[in-house]
Every structure is written in C-alpha cells, then in structure tokens.
Design a protein around this motif. Structure first.
Motif, PDB file in Angstrom:
ATOM      1  N   THR A   7       0.838  -1.109   0.177  1.00  0.00           N
ATOM      2  CA  THR A   7      -0.059   0.192   0.095  1.00  0.00           C
ATOM      3  C   THR A   7       0.994   1.290  -0.095  1.00  0.00           C
ATOM      4  OG1 THR A   7      -2.025   1.159   1.039  1.00  0.00           O
ATOM      5  CG2 THR A   7      -0.230   0.115   2.603  1.00  0.00           C
ATOM      6  N   TYR A   8       0.282   2.496  -0.154  1.00  0.00           N
ATOM      7  CA  TYR A   8       1.207   3.590  -0.225  1.00  0.00           C
ATOM      8  C   TYR A   8       0.314   4.955  -0.002  1.00  0.00           C
ATOM      9  CZ  TYR A   8      -0.710   4.477  -4.873  1.00  0.00           C
ATOM     10  OH  TYR A   8      -1.612   4.838  -5.896  1.00  0.00           O
ATOM     11  N   ARG A   9       0.756   5.902   0.327  1.00  0.00           N
ATOM     12  CA  ARG A   9       0.150   7.229   0.254  1.00  0.00           C
ATOM     13  C   ARG A   9       1.045   8.192  -0.535  1.00  0.00           C
ATOM     14  NH1 ARG A   9       3.158   8.252   5.073  1.00  0.00           N
ATOM     15  NH2 ARG A   9       3.498  10.577   5.443  1.00  0.00           N
ATOM     16  N   THR A  10       0.532   9.359  -1.048  1.00  0.00           N
ATOM     17  CA  THR A  10       1.399  10.198  -1.845  1.00  0.00           C
ATOM     18  C   THR A  10       1.299  11.503  -1.009  1.00  0.00           C
ATOM     19  OG1 THR A  10       0.466   9.387  -3.733  1.00  0.00           O
ATOM     20  CG2 THR A  10       1.326  11.505  -3.804  1.00  0.00           C
ATOM     21  N   VAL A  11       2.627  12.019  -0.748  1.00  0.00           N
ATOM     22  CA  VAL A  11       2.852  13.115  -0.082  1.00  0.00           C
ATOM     23  C   VAL A  11       3.678  14.174  -1.257  1.00  0.00           C
ATOM     24  CG1 VAL A  11       4.173  14.408   2.036  1.00  0.00           C
ATOM     25  CG2 VAL A  11       2.960  12.037   2.166  1.00  0.00           C
ATOM     26  N   ARG A  15       5.430   9.059  -3.810  1.00  0.00           N
ATOM     27  CA  ARG A  15       5.023   7.832  -3.090  1.00  0.00           C
ATOM     28  C   ARG A  15       5.551   7.281  -2.108  1.00  0.00           C
ATOM     29  NH1 ARG A  15       2.886   2.424  -5.849  1.00  0.00           N
ATOM     30  NH2 ARG A  15       3.573   0.876  -4.384  1.00  0.00           N
ATOM     31  N   TRP A  20       0.570  -3.132   5.958  1.00  0.00           N
ATOM     32  CA  TRP A  20      -0.713  -3.017   7.008  1.00  0.00           C
ATOM     33  C   TRP A  20      -0.760  -4.429   7.647  1.00  0.00           C
ATOM     34  CZ3 TRP A  20      -5.017  -6.124   6.250  1.00  0.00           C
ATOM     35  CH2 TRP A  20      -5.040  -6.507   4.946  1.00  0.00           C
ATOM     36  N   PHE A  41       4.091   3.488   7.360  1.00  0.00           N
ATOM     37  CA  PHE A  41       4.828   3.937   6.153  1.00  0.00           C
ATOM     38  C   PHE A  41       6.366   4.099   6.580  1.00  0.00           C
ATOM     39  CE2 PHE A  41       0.240   5.084   6.068  1.00  0.00           C
ATOM     40  CZ  PHE A  41       0.036   5.025   4.617  1.00  0.00           C
ATOM     41  N   SER A  47      -0.738   4.831  10.722  1.00  0.00           N
ATOM     42  CA  SER A  47      -2.114   5.207  10.800  1.00  0.00           C
ATOM     43  C   SER A  47      -2.880   4.132  11.175  1.00  0.00           C
ATOM     44  CB  SER A  47      -2.369   5.721   9.244  1.00  0.00           C
ATOM     45  OG  SER A  47      -3.705   5.977   9.043  1.00  0.00           O
ATOM     46  N   ARG A  51      -3.588   8.549  14.006  1.00  0.00           N
ATOM     47  CA  ARG A  51      -2.331   8.840  13.583  1.00  0.00           C
ATOM     48  C   ARG A  51      -1.167   9.050  14.127  1.00  0.00           C
ATOM     49  NH1 ARG A  51      -3.028  10.234   7.654  1.00  0.00           N
ATOM     50  NH2 ARG A  51      -1.090  11.455   7.810  1.00  0.00           N
TER      51      ARG A  51
END
Length: 377
Positions: A7-11, A15, A20, A41, A47, A51
């Motif tokens: 999984t990932y998030r973008t900041v 990336r 998890w 992450f 998270s 958080r």
C-alpha cells in the motif's frame, strides 16, 4: 500477525510505501476491543484509528488502547522447556513494537534487526572476541522475540547455533538448556562456516547454470495488443493492430495461401478437408473463427495448436517485413494479447484462466526476427 501489502500514500507528489496488519483497538465507550487495520509507512507515520509514530504507538500499547493480539483469548501456556521448544516466542506488545520498527526500516530501505544481526555474526566470525560476542548478543536480542527462530533460515536447527554463541561459557542456554562449553562455541562457529561454504558453492553453481542471463536488468515495460473493430475497414497506415491474428495479411503455409493467421489457424484445425476449404475461403477472420468453432476438430489438435500458431506467426512476419517492423518496435516489452473473442488460453485475462499464449508467441517471433539468420548460408 502477518504483514500485508503493498500500500502507499502520496505526499507532495512522492509515493511513500507502506504495509498493514490486523490489530485490536479498544472502544472508548464500552472498553470492548474490535479488529481493525494498522498501516505503517516508510517515513515512520503509523495510521489506524489514530495517526501516530513509533513513540505514540509505544504509548498506545502501554495503555492497552491497542493490542497486537485478541485480548479475549487466553494467554498461551509457556513451553515446558524454552530450549526444546520449536515455536517462536509469544507476540507481546514489546515484540510488536520492535516488529513495527523493523517494517518501517525495511520499507525505507534501511537494515532490519535480522540484517544487523547477520552483520554482527560476520564480525564475530572474523574476530570471536568478548566484545564482538557482546555486540552479537545485543543484535540478537534486538530481533522481535517471535521472529528469532527464523533469522538463520534453518528449519531444523532454527536459531539454536546463534543462541549458543551469545551465551557465555558456563551458562545454560535459555536458562534450561545445555551448559555452554568452549567446544560448543567452536561447533557453532563451524556451523556458520559450513553455511557460508554451502552458500558460496550454490552461488558458483548458479553463476555457471545461469551464465546466459542478461547482465543488465530487463526493463519492466509492457505492451498490450488490444482487439479493435474497424467498421469502415482496416486503416491504411500501419499500427499496432497489425499484430492481431485477424489482420488481413495473406500467409503462405504448407503450400497454401490463407487470407490471415486466423483463417489459417482455424482451417488447419478442421478434421474434414471440405471444412478446411470453407474456413480458408471465409470473408474475413472472425467469420473463419466462427466457422472453425463449429466443425469437428483434428483429434491431435490440442497437442499441435501452439506449434502451429507459432509457425503461422513466423510466416506472417517474415513474409511481410513491414509488419515485422511494427512487432520489432515493441522492443523488449512483455506483450499482453487481450480481447473478447479468443479463448483465455490465447489471451491475457486478469485471473487464473488467462494463459496469454499469443503474447508469448509474439515475443518469441520478435526474438527470432531480431536475431536474424542463425546459420550462415
């Protein structure tokens, strides 16, 4: 517990990779626990219901707000003997915190506790001094207890040679195991020497057996051949659609001429010569497929079909150099052959049915075209 991903998030357009696992959160209202996800992450962000970071996670675990195991389940009974036990240590809040820190390090490309332990093993092999034994002991203890039996990758001995090495002479391993002697220390070191020799031998064999592997990484590019419909006829300019078997490029095969690869394939599959001729003379490729699917098939067709299709593709692209250039333009890409009318055996289907044999045969044909004549005239 087990980590899942990716999984990932973008900041800010970047990336940030993550992973998890399942944890149990305590409800503020009734103090009941419920199962939920905890996502970690590479930058250290954690998270879930909240958080936080590693320091915050330590507080959540200490307060009982979060638990790595189901609080409703009874605690596992300790093994009669820690030395003889074949199981890893229980998953504790402290061990879970170490595991999360390890996962953050792994996602961020930094050494994990197990990798740091192996570095300490190498140092001790080169210089088995008391200082390096202490360093090795600290590195081993830093591994999450429930993960320690896996650090050596040995199904039989697990981490026992390592547990012997980190125990001082005269002390019992794990408190209930054998009393360590100098001879046991030497044998444990010999274990690692044998392992190194076996790994080096396997690496040598692999280098010989895989000597023809590419020296540079193969680009992870992909090219997809889509099934398209042209109600007003095929375009005049050449494009990727010429890779389709229905494209009207006459193929001479076995002394006969077929209007397309699709005509040839289905005609050759027919058991009755009269059916062969009717399929060959069909108005267009899909009509040939429709006819071919309704007639009796050759009994041995299931053994021949891949070889026949490969030979037909080679004939098509060698007899039409302008089409060969379109295929060669796909470079080293993995070719996916999609569509609706061909069977999953031939096309790329996003489940276990898709075999993508057409894509593979197109790649093989491309390789033959790129290689050119393999023998001198």
């Amino acid at each position: 517990m087990g980590w899942r991903g990716p999984t990932y998030r973008t900041v800010d357009g970047e990336r940030i990779d993550g992973a998890w696992c399942h944890v149990w959160w305590r409800n503020h209202h009734d103090d009941q626990y419920f199962l939920d996800d905890l996502v970690v992450f590479a930058d250290g962000l954690i998270s879930g219901r909240e958080r936080t970071d590693l320091a915050g996670l330590k507080g959540l675990l200490a307060s009982g707000r979060l638990s790595p195991t189901d609080p409703g389940m009874p605690d596992p009974s300790p093994p009669p003997s820690k030395w003889r036990s074949r199981s890893g240590g229980p998953l504790t809040p402290e061990g879970f915190l170490l595991d999360v820190a390890d996962k953050v390090a792994e996602l961020g490309g930094r050494p994990t506790a197990a990798q740091r332990c192996w570095e300490a093993i190498r140092c001790f092999q080169q210089d088995p001094s008391a200082a390096h034994r202490a360093l090795l002991r600290r590195a081993y203890v830093a591994i999450p207890p429930h993960q320690r039996i896996y650090v050596l990758g040995d199904m039989d001995l697990q981490d026992r040679p390592l547990r012997i090495l980190v125990t001082d002479v005269g002390d019992a391993v794990d408190g209930d195991g054998p009393v360590v002697t100098e001879q046991m220390h030497r044998e444990a070191l010999e274990y690692f020497d044998r392992t190194d020799a076996a790994v080096a031998c396997e690496a040598e064999h692999r280098a010989v057996h895989h000597a023809d592997d590419p020296t540079e990484p193969v680009p992870a590019t992909a090219f997809t051949s889509y099934e398209t419909v042209y109600p007003k006829g095929w375009p005049d300019t050449l494009g990727p659609y010429v890779l389709r078997n229905a494209y009207p490029a006459p193929v001479v095969f076995g002394g006969r001429t077929y209007p397309s690869v699709l005509h040839a394939y289905w005609a050759l599959s027919a058991a009755d010569p009269a059916d062969h001729d009717r399929i060959r003379d069909a108005e267009e490729g899909r009509a040939a497929q429709e006819l071919g699917g309704r007639v009796a098939r050759r009994a041995d067709w299931h053994r021949m079909r891949v070889a026949v299709m490969g030979a037909l593709l080679e004939a098509k692209f060698t007899q039409h150099p302008e089409l060969a250039q379109v295929l060669l333009a796909t470079g080293d890409s993995v070719i996916g052959y999609t569509g609706c009318t061909d069977s999953p055996f031939w096309r790329d289907v996003p489940d276990q049915r898709g075999r993508n044999w057409m894509g593979r045969l197109l790649e093989l044909t491309r390789a033959k075209l790129a290689a050119g004549p393999l023998l001198p005239d």
